[in-house]
Design a protein around this motif. Structure first.
Motif, PDB file in Angstrom:
ATOM      1  N   SER A 109     -23.786   5.866   8.009  1.00  0.00           N
ATOM      2  CA  SER A 109     -22.351   5.863   8.297  1.00  0.00           C
ATOM      3  C   SER A 109     -21.639   4.761   7.519  1.00  0.00           C
ATOM      4  N   LEU A 110     -22.315   3.624   7.304  1.00  0.00           N
ATOM      5  CA  LEU A 110     -21.725   2.550   6.513  1.00  0.00           C
ATOM      6  C   LEU A 110     -21.548   2.983   5.065  1.00  0.00           C
ATOM      7  N   ASP A 111     -22.598   3.606   4.498  1.00  0.00           N
ATOM      8  CA  ASP A 111     -22.515   4.043   3.101  1.00  0.00           C
ATOM      9  C   ASP A 111     -21.406   5.069   2.905  1.00  0.00           C
ATOM     10  N   ARG A 112     -21.274   6.014   3.829  1.00  0.00           N
ATOM     11  CA  ARG A 112     -20.229   7.041   3.707  1.00  0.00           C
ATOM     12  C   ARG A 112     -18.845   6.429   3.824  1.00  0.00           C
ATOM     13  N   ALA A 113     -18.683   5.499   4.766  1.00  0.00           N
ATOM     14  CA  ALA A 113     -17.372   4.870   4.950  1.00  0.00           C
ATOM     15  C   ALA A 113     -16.964   4.088   3.710  1.00  0.00           C
ATOM     16  N   ILE A 114     -17.906   3.342   3.141  1.00  0.00           N
ATOM     17  CA  ILE A 114     -17.584   2.551   1.950  1.00  0.00           C
ATOM     18  C   ILE A 114     -17.258   3.467   0.778  1.00  0.00           C
ATOM     19  N   ALA A 115     -18.025   4.550   0.613  1.00  0.00           N
ATOM     20  CA  ALA A 115     -17.799   5.458  -0.519  1.00  0.00           C
ATOM     21  C   ALA A 115     -16.434   6.134  -0.417  1.00  0.00           C
ATOM     22  N   GLN A 116     -16.094   6.647   0.763  1.00  0.00           N
ATOM     23  CA  GLN A 116     -14.817   7.347   0.923  1.00  0.00           C
ATOM     24  C   GLN A 116     -13.640   6.393   0.792  1.00  0.00           C
ATOM     25  N   SER A 117     -13.738   5.225   1.406  1.00  0.00           N
ATOM     26  CA  SER A 117     -12.654   4.256   1.309  1.00  0.00           C
ATOM     27  C   SER A 117     -12.517   3.729  -0.108  1.00  0.00           C
ATOM     28  N   GLY A 118     -13.658   3.541  -0.793  1.00  0.00           N
ATOM     29  CA  GLY A 118     -13.615   3.074  -2.176  1.00  0.00           C
ATOM     30  C   GLY A 118     -12.907   4.045  -3.095  1.00  0.00           C
ATOM     31  N   ARG A 119     -13.154   5.352  -2.895  1.00  0.00           N
ATOM     32  CA  ARG A 119     -12.473   6.361  -3.718  1.00  0.00           C
ATOM     33  C   ARG A 119     -10.974   6.362  -3.443  1.00  0.00           C
ATOM     34  N   SER A 120     -10.594   6.183  -2.181  1.00  0.00           N
ATOM     35  CA  SER A 120      -9.167   6.128  -1.852  1.00  0.00           C
ATOM     36  C   SER A 120      -8.491   4.932  -2.502  1.00  0.00           C
ATOM     37  N   LEU A 121      -9.129   3.775  -2.438  1.00  0.00           N
ATOM     38  CA  LEU A 121      -8.559   2.583  -3.058  1.00  0.00           C
ATOM     39  C   LEU A 121      -8.497   2.718  -4.572  1.00  0.00           C
ATOM     40  N   GLN A 122      -9.487   3.406  -5.168  1.00  0.00           N
ATOM     41  CA  GLN A 122      -9.500   3.586  -6.609  1.00  0.00           C
ATOM     42  C   GLN A 122      -8.349   4.467  -7.068  1.00  0.00           C
ATOM     43  N   ARG A 123      -8.026   5.514  -6.302  1.00  0.00           N
ATOM     44  CA  ARG A 123      -6.895   6.378  -6.670  1.00  0.00           C
ATOM     45  C   ARG A 123      -5.591   5.596  -6.633  1.00  0.00           C
ATOM     46  N   ARG A 124      -5.445   4.700  -5.678  1.00  0.00           N
ATOM     47  CA  ARG A 124      -4.218   3.906  -5.580  1.00  0.00           C
ATOM     48  C   ARG A 124      -4.122   2.869  -6.687  1.00  0.00           C
ATOM     49  N   ALA A 125      -5.274   2.437  -7.216  1.00  0.00           N
ATOM     50  CA  ALA A 125      -5.275   1.387  -8.252  1.00  0.00           C
ATOM     51  C   ALA A 125      -5.601   1.967  -9.618  1.00  0.00           C
ATOM     52  N   SER A 126      -5.232   3.230  -9.852  1.00  0.00           N
ATOM     53  CA  SER A 126      -5.593   3.877 -11.109  1.00  0.00           C
ATOM     54  C   SER A 126      -4.784   3.368 -12.286  1.00  0.00           C
ATOM     55  N   THR A 127      -3.618   2.736 -12.048  1.00  0.00           N
ATOM     56  CA  THR A 127      -2.796   2.216 -13.139  1.00  0.00           C
ATOM     57  C   THR A 127      -3.347   0.879 -13.616  1.00  0.00           C
ATOM     58  N   PRO A 128      -3.652   0.722 -14.904  1.00  0.00           N
ATOM     59  CA  PRO A 128      -4.170  -0.564 -15.404  1.00  0.00           C
ATOM     60  C   PRO A 128      -3.183  -1.700 -15.137  1.00  0.00           C
ATOM     61  N   VAL A 129      -3.722  -2.881 -14.899  1.00  0.00           N
ATOM     62  CA  VAL A 129      -2.911  -4.047 -14.570  1.00  0.00           C
ATOM     63  C   VAL A 129      -3.024  -5.061 -15.695  1.00  0.00           C
ATOM     64  N   SER A 130      -1.882  -5.667 -16.070  1.00  0.00           N
ATOM     65  CA  SER A 130      -1.886  -6.692 -17.108  1.00  0.00           C
ATOM     66  C   SER A 130      -2.369  -8.013 -16.534  1.00  0.00           C
ATOM     67  N   PRO A 131      -2.900  -8.922 -17.364  1.00  0.00           N
ATOM     68  CA  PRO A 131      -3.364 -10.215 -16.848  1.00  0.00           C
ATOM     69  C   PRO A 131      -2.245 -11.045 -16.252  1.00  0.00           C
ATOM     70  N   GLU A 132      -1.006 -10.923 -16.792  1.00  0.00           N
ATOM     71  CA  GLU A 132       0.110 -11.704 -16.256  1.00  0.00           C
ATOM     72  C   GLU A 132       0.429 -11.270 -14.830  1.00  0.00           C
ATOM     73  N   CYS A 133       0.487  -9.945 -14.597  1.00  0.00           N
ATOM     74  CA  CYS A 133       0.792  -9.440 -13.255  1.00  0.00           C
ATOM     75  C   CYS A 133      -0.312  -9.806 -12.276  1.00  0.00           C
ATOM     76  N   ALA A 134      -1.555  -9.679 -12.719  1.00  0.00           N
ATOM     77  CA  ALA A 134      -2.675  -9.990 -11.835  1.00  0.00           C
ATOM     78  C   ALA A 134      -2.706 -11.459 -11.485  1.00  0.00           C
ATOM     79  N   HIS A 135      -2.359 -12.340 -12.442  1.00  0.00           N
ATOM     80  CA  HIS A 135      -2.367 -13.776 -12.171  1.00  0.00           C
ATOM     81  C   HIS A 135      -1.283 -14.140 -11.162  1.00  0.00           C
TER      82      HIS A 135
END
Length: 329
Positions: A301-327
């Motif tokens: 159940s831990l592995d499934r939760a991490i995998a599903q949540s990780g995919r959701s977070l990845q879709r939201r963060a699909s736009t590349p981020v510049s170093p200035e914005c990240a800093h």
């Protein structure tokens, strides 16, 4: 008007004596309180502001030097009266005050600081010349004074240092970050803690889950390092630097295996999670949005939760981020 009678005079005398005794008790208490506070300071000299000196000078002058000798404990009566005389002179000498050199505009000062921070090899005269190119005429000593006021070292010192922001900008496309996070899971033996190791490609925020052991030992860390760099499609192929903290789980063997294909482990200072903000933010998101809302039953159940949540977070963060914005984030 009738003259007061003897009983009235006697009553007023008693009242005046009582008030005098009450005032004396208050003064005795305040003196003792000041002594206690002085003892707490351990003999250290008090540093008073100009406003505090003015208040003491105004009150001290009103009661006179003789009484000050009985009640003043922070400073001597002569000091209080000297402050009072200085305030009087200041009041009547405003027309003779000497004017210093006019200060430079705030925008120009910010520009000087920005030039020094963004160009580590620029000295005072180089910044002076750059300002002259845009119509700002300043002496190089003025530039020096501004930088010293902001705690900025001379160019000979700045050019030998690398800030964290500059490091990120220089290695942004080949930079990765890693960390552990713990999760409590119900198993047959009771509540068990699992430690999940993950690696993130900072520019794309793409995350790879390495594993979730209950006790990440040296053998697990060596296998994790091989999984990350040993194959052509390994997650850290093409990466030059891996940001990690000083957790003892990151063994010397783990670091050595990463170093063979050219991945340098960059350890952040102790107790400085802000130096690894991308990994810290990802852990916060997956815990707040998923793991802390579930009762996990078993490792699966831990592995499934991490995998599903990780995919959701990845879709939201699909736009590349510049170093200035990240800093800034």
């Amino acid at each position: 008007m009738k003259r007061p009678t003897f009983p009235q005079i006697f009553l007023l005398s008693c009242l005046a004596g009582w008030l005098n005794r009450e005032q004396q008790r208050v003064l005795d208490y305040l003196r003792e309180e000041n002594r206690v506070l002085r003892e707490q300071l351990g003999g250290k000299r008090l540093r008073l502001t100009d406003g505090q000196r003015r208040r003491l000078a105004a009150k001290g002058h009103a009661i006179g030097r003789k009484l000050l000798g009985d009640v003043a404990s922070i400073v001597t009566p002569d000091t209080i009266l000297r402050w009072h005389r200085r305030l009087i002179r200041k009041k009547w000498s405003y027309g003779n005050e000497k004017r210093g050199r006019a200060s430079i505009p705030a925008e120009t000062e910010k520009l000087i600081v920005r030039m020094a921070n963004e160009n580590l090899s620029w000295g005072y005269r180089r910044i002076q010349g750059a300002l002259a190119n845009i119509g700002e005429t300043l002496a190089h000593n003025t530039v020096k004074r501004v930088l010293l006021d902001h705690g900025i070292d001379p160019a000979t010192v700045r050019s030998t240092k690398t800030t964290w922001k500059q490091f990120l900008r220089a290695h942004w496309d080949t930079l990765a970050a890693t960390d552990f996070f713990s999760t409590e899971v119900w198993t047959k033996t009771g509540l068990t803690t699992y430690y999940t190791l993950f690696v993130m490609h900072v520019a794309t925020r793409r995350v790879h889950i390495v594993g979730s052991p209950t006790a990440p030992d040296g053998f697990f860390m060596q296998q994790a390092a091989l999984d990350l760099v040993a194959f052509d499609d390994s997650f850290l192929r093409g990466t030059t630097h891996l940001i990690l903290d000083r957790d003892t789980k990151f063994t010397a063997g783990f670091v050595e295996i990463l170093k063979e294909p050219g991945v340098d482990a960059v350890k952040i200072p102790a107790r400085s999670p802000n130096c690894n903000p991308h990994a810290e933010r990802w852990v916060k998101s997956i815990k707040e949005e998923c793991l802390s809302r579930l009762v996990l039953l078993g490792r699966g159940s831990l592995d499934r939760a991490i995998a599903q949540s990780g995919r959701s977070l990845q879709r939201r963060a699909s736009t590349p981020v510049s170093p200035e914005c990240a800093h800034r984030a």
